[in-house]
Write an enzyme that holds these catalytic residues in place. Structure first.
Site, PDB file in Angstrom:
ATOM      1  N   SER A 273      28.851 -36.692 -29.662  1.00 19.32           N
ATOM      2  CA  SER A 273      29.529 -35.679 -28.858  1.00 19.32           C
ATOM      3  C   SER A 273      30.609 -34.922 -29.348  1.00 19.32           C
ATOM      4  O   SER A 273      30.829 -35.293 -30.678  1.00 19.32           O
ATOM      5  CB  SER A 273      30.152 -36.561 -27.489  1.00 19.32           C
ATOM      6  OG  SER A 273      31.202 -37.125 -27.971  1.00 19.32           O
ATOM      7  N   LYS A 274      31.560 -34.276 -28.876  1.00 18.19           N
ATOM      8  CA  LYS A 274      32.406 -33.552 -29.619  1.00 18.19           C
ATOM      9  C   LYS A 274      33.489 -34.598 -30.334  1.00 18.19           C
ATOM     10  O   LYS A 274      34.175 -34.062 -31.045  1.00 18.19           O
ATOM     11  CB  LYS A 274      33.194 -32.539 -28.557  1.00 18.19           C
ATOM     12  CG  LYS A 274      32.718 -31.461 -28.261  1.00 18.19           C
ATOM     13  CD  LYS A 274      33.551 -30.072 -27.969  1.00 18.19           C
ATOM     14  CE  LYS A 274      33.130 -28.816 -27.972  1.00 18.19           C
ATOM     15  NZ  LYS A 274      33.693 -27.771 -28.314  1.00 18.19           N
ATOM     16  N   ARG A 275      33.764 -35.576 -29.852  1.00 17.88           N
ATOM     17  CA  ARG A 275      34.646 -36.535 -30.404  1.00 17.88           C
ATOM     18  C   ARG A 275      34.261 -36.940 -31.992  1.00 17.88           C
ATOM     19  O   ARG A 275      34.777 -37.308 -32.630  1.00 17.88           O
ATOM     20  CB  ARG A 275      34.839 -37.952 -29.690  1.00 17.88           C
ATOM     21  CG  ARG A 275      33.505 -38.834 -29.645  1.00 17.88           C
ATOM     22  CD  ARG A 275      33.936 -40.184 -29.043  1.00 17.88           C
ATOM     23  NE  ARG A 275      32.714 -40.833 -29.026  1.00 17.88           N
ATOM     24  CZ  ARG A 275      31.631 -40.751 -27.859  1.00 17.88           C
ATOM     25  NH1 ARG A 275      32.019 -40.238 -26.842  1.00 17.88           N
ATOM     26  NH2 ARG A 275      30.577 -41.716 -27.953  1.00 17.88           N
ATOM     27  N   GLY A 277      33.185 -34.466 -33.909  1.00 21.71           N
ATOM     28  CA  GLY A 277      33.155 -33.170 -34.661  1.00 21.71           C
ATOM     29  C   GLY A 277      32.368 -32.295 -34.202  1.00 21.71           C
ATOM     30  O   GLY A 277      31.784 -32.056 -33.154  1.00 21.71           O
TER      31      GLY A 277
END
Length: 505
Positions: A273-275, A277
Site C-alpha cells: 500500500s502507499k505506506r 512508497g
C-alpha cells in the site's frame, strides 16, 4: 483445446495498483501464450466512487505497460459494451429472471436493522453474516413492508448445507462449506447491482473461461459459482441475452475456472500500500522505470520461472509463463531489486533509445519542449552515454543534466560555499581564458584543465570543481570535460566568468 478467454476488470476509483497490473499481466501472458483473447472490462457500477479520470488513467497505464487488449475500452469487440455502467439493463433482466425462478428473494431489512443483527451476532459469538430473516416472507408481510415505504434488496438463497468445491489453478483443490456462505445481495434497494451479479453475468456473456485474480477475492468464489450455475441452468443466460438484444455467448463458452494469485507485500510482509512508497503504475512511470523492466519484475513476483536469468523479454515471458508455477505464499515487492533491474535495463539501451526515453522526463520539468528543438535533441543524445552509468531510473538523470538546459544557473548554496572560496576566483579567471581558446572537444578540454592545475600548483579537483559549480551551479554532474564539449563554448565561458562574483572573499 479451447483458446483462453480471460479478463482484467478493475474498478476505476483510483490509480492502477502494481498488484492489479500483475494480475493483468498474468492474464495477458496466459492469453497470448494460448492464442486466446484478453478482455479489458471496466467495473464502474459504483457510481459514487468511479470516475472518468480514473478510467482514463488506467487505460493509459495499461498502454504504457504494453498490455494491449483484444476487447475493451477504445477497442471494438463482439461482446460489448465493456463498461458495466452501460450494461445495467442486462443485470436487471438477470435479477428479474432469477427472482421469477425462485432462486432470489426480496429482503426488506433497513441498514439499521442489519447493523443491529451483526452486532448481536458478534456479541453472541455467531458469524456476522446475514441470518436469512426475510427468506420466507408471506405475501402479507411483504405488503406490510411496502406499506411502510421500505424498498427491498434482492438476495440469493445459498444452500443450507453441503460443500462447494473447485480446483484452483494456483491453490489446487479448494472447499467451502455452504453453511459459512450467507445469502448475499445482487440488487440494491436503489436498483443498482453488486459485484457478484454484474461479474457473473458478464463472465458468462463474454465467454470468459479462466478468472485469474488476487487471493483476497477467494472467499467470493462460492457466490460466483452459485450464480454461474443458476444463470446457465436451463439456458437462462442465453435467453436473457437474446431477449435484451445482446450478442450471443461464444459457441464454445463454458463457466470459468479460477486462479487466485498471492498478494504483493512490502518489507513488513503486509499487503502493498502507499505506506510502502510507490504503488501506482503511473508513479513508476514518472519515476523513470522502463515499462519492459517493470513487466519483467512483476512477472517474477510470485512466479517460479524456469530460466537461467531473471532478465526476460516479453516474448520469453509469454513462452515460459504458466499458472501452475505461481506460488501460494505472498510475494515480496523488492523495490531495491526493481531499481537494480531497471539500472541494468537502462545500460542496455542505445544512446538514441536512452535519449528518447529521457526526453519526456525533461519535458515534464519544463526543460525541453514536448517536441524538442534539434539543439536539445542533440544535447540529450550527447548526454545519454554520460548519464547511463550514473542512474537507475530515468528521472534521476534530470537533476544531473538539468543545468545544461536552463538559460541561467540555479545555484546550490552548499556547493557554492564549499567550492567557490579561496583561490577559486583565480582559478575561474584563468579557466575562462583557457576555455575560450582551447579546441572544443573533451580530450582537449581535459588536457587544458590539467595543465592549468599544474601551472597554478593545485590538485586537479581544485580546478575542476570550481568550473563545475560555475557551469552547473552544483557540485554533482556528469563528467566535466565530456559535458563541456557538448555545450556552446560561449555559454560555458560566460558562466565561468560570471561565477567569479560568487567567490567568497
Amino acid at each position: 483445446m479451447v483458446a483462453p478467454r480471460v479478463r482484467f476488470c478493475p474498478a476505476p476509483s483510483g490509480w492502477l495498483h502494481v498488484g492489479g497490473a500483475r494480475t493483468a499481466l498474468y492474464n495477458w501472458l496466459h492469453a497470448r501464450q494460448g492464442g486466446g483473447t484478453f478482455v479489458f472490462r471496466i467495473e464502474d457500477t459504483d457510481a459514487e466512487r468511479a470516475t472518468d479520470e480514473s478510467m482514463r488513467g488506467m487505460i493509459a497505464a495499461m498502454r504504457w505497460l504494453g498490455l494491449d487488449w483484444d476487447e475493451g475500452p477504445e477497442v471494438d469487440g463482439p461482446h460489448g459494451p465493456y463498461q458495466q455502467s452501460q450494461r445495467g439493463p442486462l443485470y436487471s433482466a438477470a435479477a428479474a429472471a432469477l427472482l421469477q425462478l425462485g432462486d432470489v428473494y426480496d429482503a426488506y431489512e433497513t441498514p439499521e436493522e442489519l447493523t443491529a443483527q451483526r452486532e448481536a451476532a458478534m456479541r453472541d459469538g455467531r458469524p456476522p453474516g446475514y441470518a436469512g430473516g426475510h427468506r420466507n416472507l408471506t405475501p402479507e408481510q411483504r405488503a406490510a413492508y411496502l406499506e411502510e415505504g421500505r424498498r427491498a434488496v434482492l438476495r440469493v438463497r445459498t444452500p443450507d448445507d453441503g460443500v462447494v468445491s473447485f480446483v484452483d489453478a494456483v491453490r489446487g483443490p479448494v472447499d467451502f462449506e455452504w453453511k459459512d456462505v450467507p445469502d448475499f445481495v445482487i440488487e440494491r434497494a436503489d436498483g443498482t447491482h453488486t459485484y457478484y451479479l454484474a461479474n457473473a453475468v458478464d463472465d458468462l456473456a463474454m465467454g470468459i473461461n479462466l478468472i485469474a485474480r488476487g487471493e483476497d477475492l477467494l472467499s467470493a468464489t462460492p457466490r460466483q459459482l452459485l450464480l454461474y450455475d443458476l444463470l446457465t441452468r436451463d439456458g437462462v443466460i442465453d435467453r436473457i441475452l437474446a431477449d435484451n438484444a445482446y450478442p450471443a455467448r461464444p459457441a464454445d463458452a463454458q463457466p470459468p475456472s479460477f486462479a487466485h494469485l498471492p498478494l504483493l507485500v512490502g518489507e513488513d510482509r503486509k499487503p502493498l500500500s502507499k505506506r510502502h512508497g510507490s504503488v501506482a503504475v503511473d508513479e513508476f512511470r514518472r519515476h523513470g522505470f522502463l515499462p519492459e523492466v517493470l513487466i519483467n519484475f512483476l512477472a517474477l513476483c510470485g512466479w517460479s520461472y524456469d530460466a537461467t536469468t531473471e532478465r526476460m523479454t516479453v516474448d520469453e515471458l509469454v513462452e515460459r509463463f504458466s499458472f501452475d508455477r505461481v506460488g501460494k505464499n505472498p510475494s515480496f515487492f523488492d523495490t531495491a531489486k526493481l531499481r537494480s533491474m531497471n539500472g541494468d535495463g537502462i545500460k542496455e539501451l542505445s544512446d538514441t533509445e536512452l535519449a528518447e526515453r529521457l526526453q519526456p522526463h525533461f519535458s515534464d520539468e519544463g526543460l525541453v519542449a514536448d517536441l524538442p528543438s534539434p539543439e536539445h535533441q542533440q544535447l540529450l543524445l550527447g548526454l545519454a552515454p554520460l548519464l547511463r552509468e550514473r542512474i537507475q531510473t530515468l528521472a534521476e538523470a534530470v537533476p544531473l543534466a538539468a543545468p545544461y538546459f536552463r538559460d541561467e544557473v540555479v545555484w546550490d548554496d552548499k556547493a557554492v560555499s564549499k567550492n567557490l572560496k579561496g583561490r577559486a576566483g583565480e582559478v575561474l579567471d584563468a579557466a575562462a581564458v583557457v576555455l575560450d581558446d582551447v579546441a572544443w572537444d573533451a580530450a582537449a578540454i581535459e588536457a587544458a584543465l590539467r595543465d592549468l592545475a599544474e601551472r597554478l600548483g593545485l590538485g586537479l579537483g581544485r580546478v575542476m570543481q570550481p568550473v563545475r559549480v560555475a557551469v552547473a551551479g552544483t557540485a554533482v554532474s556528469t563528467p566535466l570535460p565530456q559535458t563541456l564539449a557538448l555545450l556552446d563554448r560561449g555559454l560555458v565561458v560566460r558562466r565561468v566568468r560570471e561565477a567569479t562574483a560568487k567567490v567568497a572573499a
